[in-house]
Enzyme design. Structure first.
Site, PDB file in Angstrom:
ATOM      1  N   THR A  36       0.846  -1.195   0.000  1.00 15.27           N
ATOM      2  CA  THR A  36       0.000   0.000   0.000  1.00 15.27           C
ATOM      3  C   THR A  36       0.881   1.243   0.000  1.00 15.27           C
ATOM      4  OG1 THR A  36      -0.190  -0.095   2.409  1.00 15.27           O
ATOM      5  CG2 THR A  36      -1.949  -1.124   1.126  1.00 15.27           C
ATOM      6  N   ARG A  38      -0.586   4.604   0.424  1.00 18.23           N
ATOM      7  CA  ARG A  38      -1.198   5.768   1.070  1.00 18.23           C
ATOM      8  C   ARG A  38      -2.372   5.295   1.918  1.00 18.23           C
ATOM      9  NH1 ARG A  38      -2.309   5.114  -3.991  1.00 18.23           N
ATOM     10  NH2 ARG A  38      -4.445   4.954  -4.728  1.00 18.23           N
ATOM     11  N   GLY A  62      -0.700  -4.164  10.311  1.00 15.77           N
ATOM     12  CA  GLY A  62      -1.373  -4.004  11.591  1.00 15.77           C
ATOM     13  C   GLY A  62      -2.880  -3.990  11.451  1.00 15.77           C
ATOM     14  N   ASP A  63      -3.518  -3.458  12.476  1.00 16.17           N
ATOM     15  CA  ASP A  63      -4.978  -3.427  12.519  1.00 16.17           C
ATOM     16  C   ASP A  63      -5.569  -2.616  11.365  1.00 16.17           C
ATOM     17  OD1 ASP A  63      -4.529  -4.751  14.884  1.00 16.17           O
ATOM     18  OD2 ASP A  63      -4.917  -3.008  16.138  1.00 16.17           O
ATOM     19  N   GLY A  64      -4.883  -1.565  10.967  1.00 21.46           N
ATOM     20  CA  GLY A  64      -5.400  -0.681   9.927  1.00 21.46           C
ATOM     21  C   GLY A  64      -5.561  -1.367   8.586  1.00 21.46           C
ATOM     22  N   GLU A  68      -9.081  -1.579   6.627  1.00 23.62           N
ATOM     23  CA  GLU A  68      -9.223  -1.023   5.280  1.00 23.62           C
ATOM     24  C   GLU A  68      -9.687  -2.081   4.284  1.00 23.62           C
ATOM     25  OE1 GLU A  68      -6.031   1.217   3.627  1.00 23.62           O
ATOM     26  OE2 GLU A  68      -5.762   2.432   5.426  1.00 23.62           O
ATOM     27  N   GLY A  93       2.191  -5.285  12.342  1.00 20.63           N
ATOM     28  CA  GLY A  93       2.087  -3.869  12.666  1.00 20.63           C
ATOM     29  C   GLY A  93       2.896  -3.534  13.901  1.00 20.63           C
ATOM     30  N   GLY A  95       1.477  -2.388  16.977  1.00 23.40           N
ATOM     31  CA  GLY A  95       0.823  -2.835  18.200  1.00 23.40           C
ATOM     32  C   GLY A  95       0.103  -4.161  18.075  1.00 23.40           C
TER      33      GLY A  95
END
Length: 110
Positions: A36, A38, A62-64, A68, A93, A95
């Site tokens: 990715t 952005r 990570g979680d993001g 997404e 990630g 955390g």
């Protein structure tokens, strides 16, 4: 094999290239790696993925990245089919709260 999944983007790419990718290739999988570029890029990619060409969606991050990608799959016109796609989260990630929560829940249920 022990992996330290507490890492940032560059370390995640190195971990994938040095330890994870070879396992998948040896198992006979064809792999397309997309990094990715952005915020919300994973959402866009998940919205556009050709489901006929994908057996599993492996998300390293990570979680993001998971959030997404799920958002993108849910936004599709064929979201019911898209949400049947197996998703593998490789917690790379900083955390990794999602992976920690799932592992904790699994321990509690055993």
């Amino acid at each position: 094999m022990d992996w330290d999944f507490s890492c940032g983007q560059q370390q995640a790419l190195n971990l994938w290239a040095n330890e994870v990718e070879m396992i998948w290739r040896e198992a006979g999988y064809q792999i397309e790696i997309i990094v990715t570029e952005r915020p919300s890029h994973a959402t866009e990619l998940a919205e556009q993925i050709c489901l006929d060409r994908v057996d599993i969606l492996a998300l390293g991050g990570g979680d993001g990245i998971v959030s997404e990608a799920l958002h993108g799959l849910c936004s599709r016109a064929d979201h019911e089919r898209a949400l049947r796609l197996p998703i593998l989260h490789l917690p790379m990630g900083t955390g990794n709260a999602l992976a920690s929560s799932i592992a904790y829940q699994a321990k509690c249920e055993n």
